[in-house]
Design a protein around this motif. Structure first.
Motif, short mmCIF file in Angstrom:
data_model
loop_
_atom_site.label_atom_id
_atom_site.label_comp_id
_atom_site.label_asym_id
_atom_site.label_seq_id
_atom_site.Cartn_x
_atom_site.Cartn_y
_atom_site.Cartn_z
N CYS A 1 0.82 -1.21 0.00
CA CYS A 1 0.00 0.00 0.00
C CYS A 1 0.85 1.26 0.00
N CYS B 1 -1.54 -2.38 4.70
CA CYS B 1 -1.34 -3.76 4.26
C CYS B 1 -0.43 -4.55 5.20
N CYS C 1 5.02 -4.16 5.00
CA CYS C 1 6.29 -3.49 5.24
C CYS C 1 6.73 -3.61 6.70
N CYS D 1 6.54 1.94 6.63
CA CYS D 1 6.11 3.04 5.76
C CYS D 1 5.57 4.21 6.55
#
Ligand code: SF4
Ligand code: FES
Lengths: 495, 298
Positions: free
Chosen positions: B67, B78, B81, B93
């Motif tokens: 994402c 999502c 990461c 992120c």
């Protein structure tokens, strides 16, 4: 052309023998035989027990996905579905005439497919029966046995198939499930390097294909009684024929002949196939039974595939295959060849033709051209027909104004041959099994007859002579009396 | 996957990391040496305000993500990461880099978790890669290859999600939506149109378009929009383009996603960026994030 033995008068009193699954064919089918206490055959059926529902599944999908999606119908001849769908969808994007590069790339892909499929069928799946005998030692009757006894034959089979796969890889992008053809054309042409790589081996492939024809021809000449009569029955036959009457596996018009070789119809635009063919549903098989409307259900069934095509065309455009076609026609005489084992001979003639066509296409500059796509006025319905390795393949789609598929009808090669395969199995059952104690060798005769048609019963390709096989003998109460089984490693046991 | 939990976690993560960065370790260390953290033992420099993933990407180190797209404000939904920063799970992120931080990413433990997340994404939708036009350019597929996802593991949901083919030039195939909200962000923040939104909660979350009829044709959507070009999977697709680029010649056929500088929407299928020169494209609403240095074009 009788339908006797399709349904026994009093099935409840009979013993049932099932060959399930039929081995060394693509996919899952079974044969059931009803016998009385004296082993007399009363009913024989080849059932297709798979149901894949692709026609439904494809509805509501955008049309441009279809050529790639429908390939998943089959792991053995995905290219045929890919091309038939692309041909049908050419009409949707208004591509009335493909660019020369696109048409030749598609043809090259198709001939690569014919070569690899015919080589696989003959060398891997059938040569064990033909070279060792139908009831030869079961543990040897497979490609491994061939590799031991006839190493050169096995090697050529493998390399011919591999070459066909390389042609597919260079034209479709991948060996299986490629994406080369798109509605309106193709997405690549051959690079010079790809062309040269294929050119390196093609002459060898032509030579080997020619020798393969000779090998089958000799088998026929050595044992004409067997080859001319095994499972033989007379039938109508149909195929697509080039506009000039030549054997053309990619494009042309429909032609059918009756059992005497007389023309039933000719020059029919395949987009009108629904006017010619009707499909009957029977409650004991998932596979439909198509027939020619003009002749009706009883008499209208027909055969497709190599033996139909080679006898249906007026000539073959490539010289070596044409010599072989003439010899075949001379051998069969005034009447057409109807014996199923003739499929092997004609299949090899087609393999030779495919190799010669590949050679010619590789020498054609258009094959490396850059004009890949054509388009025109948007259409909403398309029919695409191709002569797939196993026979006439029909794809038919309707697309709505939002580009989604609203209707899909597929008639695949094996479906056309449904009645014919049933007929062949009944003949063999009567010729060989009737009144005898059932053995594995006898049952393999049934499978040999089915295999001659090279049926592709679904998308599976795990066969290679080692598919587990089980034959149950039941009494009328449905109790098991005995069981013969072949395990996954090819060993046979009875209990 | 439980989206409620996911969203809650992500917002907590952003708040916490920003606060901590402002206090002491953000950007430049007290002794005026450039600030660094370690990522799987490798020293990564960063500048003030950079998130972990930004600094890692700038240093050429790949952290899986779906994402996140450097052109947009992070969404943190999502969880692909996810890394361990100073021993705690966090979304790289959204988490700002801090001096001296010890970060783990490419470990068996974290990759196992990522694989499970991917498997859940695959079974929640209908991802029929073989006939998907996005195959080979799809970040979900490429990330699954990268993480070594060999099977779906979980039972497929096989949801029934009809297509929206109403728009003359674009198709929406909801079967493949992973709810990354990139189209939502692009339409809202770049196109100024608010064509897309995520609706529903938890497992019922789904993508909707902003029209009474619910059809894309009745929104202001156009192929020129940024939103038409950001979907990491195969939902928002230009119509009548199917397999023009052969399988085998697509972005992630050439190199794996970990070696692709910015695995945004694949360059091969995109028109040149309409906004011109900016190396990372327009970035509204992203004031706290410096331009991303490794991204050349999308
Ligand atoms: S449509 Fe694509 S970009 Fe939009 S939320 Fe779904 S996956 Fe993300
Ligand atoms: S949560 Fe960070 S990339 Fe999705």
């Amino acid at each position: 052309m009788s339908l006797s033995l399709e349904t026994a008068a009093n099935p409840e009193n009979l013993r049932r023998v099932a060959i399930d699954p039929v081995s060394r064919v693509e996919g899952h089918g079974k044969v059931t035989i009803l016998l009385d206490e004296k082993n007399r055959v009363h009913q024989v059926r080849l059932h297709i027990v798979e149901f894949r529902g692709f026609e439904k599944f494809i509805q509501g999908r955008p049309y441009w996905e279809v050529p790639v999606m429908v390939q998943r119908l089959c792991g053995i001849c995905p290219v045929s579905h890919h091309l038939a769908a692309s041909k049908a969808l050419d009409a949707i994007v208004g591509a009335k005439q493909l660019t020369p590069t696109a048409e030749k790339m598609r043809r090259l892909m198709h001939y690569g497919q014919i070569l690899q499929s015919h080589a696989l069928h003959f060398f891997h799946l059938c040569s064990p029966d033909l070279l060792f005998g139908f009831d030869s030692e079961i543990s040897k009757r497979n490609i491994v046995g061939i590799a031991e006894k006839y190493p050169e034959t096995a090697r050529r089979g493998i390399l011919l198939r591999k070459f066909g796969q390389e042609v597919i890889r260079h034209t479709a992008g991948k060996r299986i499930h490629g994406t080369g053809a798109v509605p309106g054309g193709v997405n690549k042409s051959l690079s010079i390097a790809e062309r040269d790589e294929l050119l390196k081996d093609i002459y060898q492939m032509v030579a080997w294909s020619r020798e393969a024809v000779h090998m089958v021809k000799e088998l026929h000449h050595k044992n004409p009684e067997l080859y001319n009569s095994f499972g033989a029955f007379r039938a109508n036959y149909m195929s697509m024929v080039g506009f000039d009457g030549s054997l053309d596996l990619y494009h042309g018009r429909l032609r059918a002949r009756d059992q005497n070789g007389d023309i039933l119809f000719d020059g029919v635009d395949y987009r009108n196939y629904t006017q010619l063919i009707e499909e009957e549903v029977k409650n004991w098989s998932y596979m439909k039974f198509p027939y020619l409307k003009s002749l009706g259900k009883e008499k209208g069934w027909y055969r497709v595939g190599p033996m139909s095509r080679v006898q249906n065309c007026d000539f073959i455009s490539t010289p070596l295959a044409e010599i072989e076609r003439r010899e075949f026609m001379a051998y069969s005489g005034v009447m057409p060849m109807h014996a199923p084992l003739g499929y092997h001979w004609t299949r090899m003639i087609e393999m030779l033709h495919a190799a010669e066509m590949i050679k010619d296409l590789l020498h054609d500059d258009d094959i490396t051209g850059s004009e890949l796509m054509a388009s025109g006025e948007r259409g909403f319905e398309g029919v695409g027909v191709i002569e797939a390795p196993r026979g006439t393949l029909i794809h038919h789609y309707r697309v709505d104004e939002n580009d989604l598929i609203t209707m899909c009808n597929l008639i695949v090669s094996t479906t056309h041959n449904n009645q014919a395969m049933n007929e062949a199995v009944r003949r063999v059952a009567t010729q060989y099994l009737h009144g005898h104690e059932i053995t594995e060798g006898l049952l393999n005769h049934i499978e040999v007859a089915v295999r001659a048609f090279d049926p592709c019963l679904s998308c599976a390709t795990h066969a290679l002579g080692k598919m587990p096989l089980e034959v149950e003998v039941l009494n009328e109460a449905g109790e098991r009396l005995s069981i013969l089984s072949r395990s996954g490693d090819g060993l046979f046991s009875a209990s | 996957m439980n989206k409620d939990v996911t969203f809650a976690l992500s917002s907590a993560g952003v708040g916490e990391s920003v606060a901590r960065g402002q206090l002491d370790r953000g950007g430049v260390a007290m002794n005026n040496k450039p600030a660094t953290f370690t990522l799987d033992g490798k020293t990564i420099p960063f500048s003030a305000g950079q998130t972990l993933i930004q600094a890692a990407m700038a240093a050429g180190v790949y952290i899986p993500h779906l994402c996140y797209n450097p052109e947009f404000k992070p969404h943190g939904s999502c969880k692909l990461c996810t890394v361990k920063a100073d021993g705690r799970h966090t979304s790289s992120c959204t988490h700002q880099a801090q001096d001296g931080m010890v970060v783990e990413s490419d470990t068996k433990e974290i990759n196992d978790e990522r694989r499970a997340l991917l498997q859940m994404l695959f079974v929640e939708g209908n991802h029929f890669c073989p006939s998907c036009e996005k195959s080979g350019n799809c970040q979900l597929q490429a990330t699954a290859y990268e993480i070594g996802m060999m099977s779906p593991h979980f039972d497929h949901f096989f949801p029934d999600r009809p297509l929206d083919a109403s728009h003359p030039d674009y198709l929406l195939d909801f079967n493949r939506c992973i709810l990354c909200s990139l189209c939502v962000r692009a339409s809202r923040d770049v196109d100024g149109k608010n064509v897309f939104a995520l609706s529903g909660r938890g497992i019922k979350s789904h993508l909707i378009v902003n029209a009474k009829s619910g059809r894309l044709a009745d929104t202001g959507f156009s192929g020129e929009d940024k939103a038409a070009h950001v979907c990491p999977v195969g939902v928002i697709l230009k119509k009548r383009v199917g397999f023009a680029v052969p399988i085998g010649s697509r972005s992630f056929d050439e190199q794996p996603i970990s070696a692709t500088p910015h695995p945004g929407p694949a360059a091969a299928t995109l028109p040149p960026h309409p906004q011109g020169a900016c190396p990372v494209g327009p970035r509204s609403n992203a004031a706290t994030l410096p331009p991303h240095p490794t991204v050349k074009d999308v």
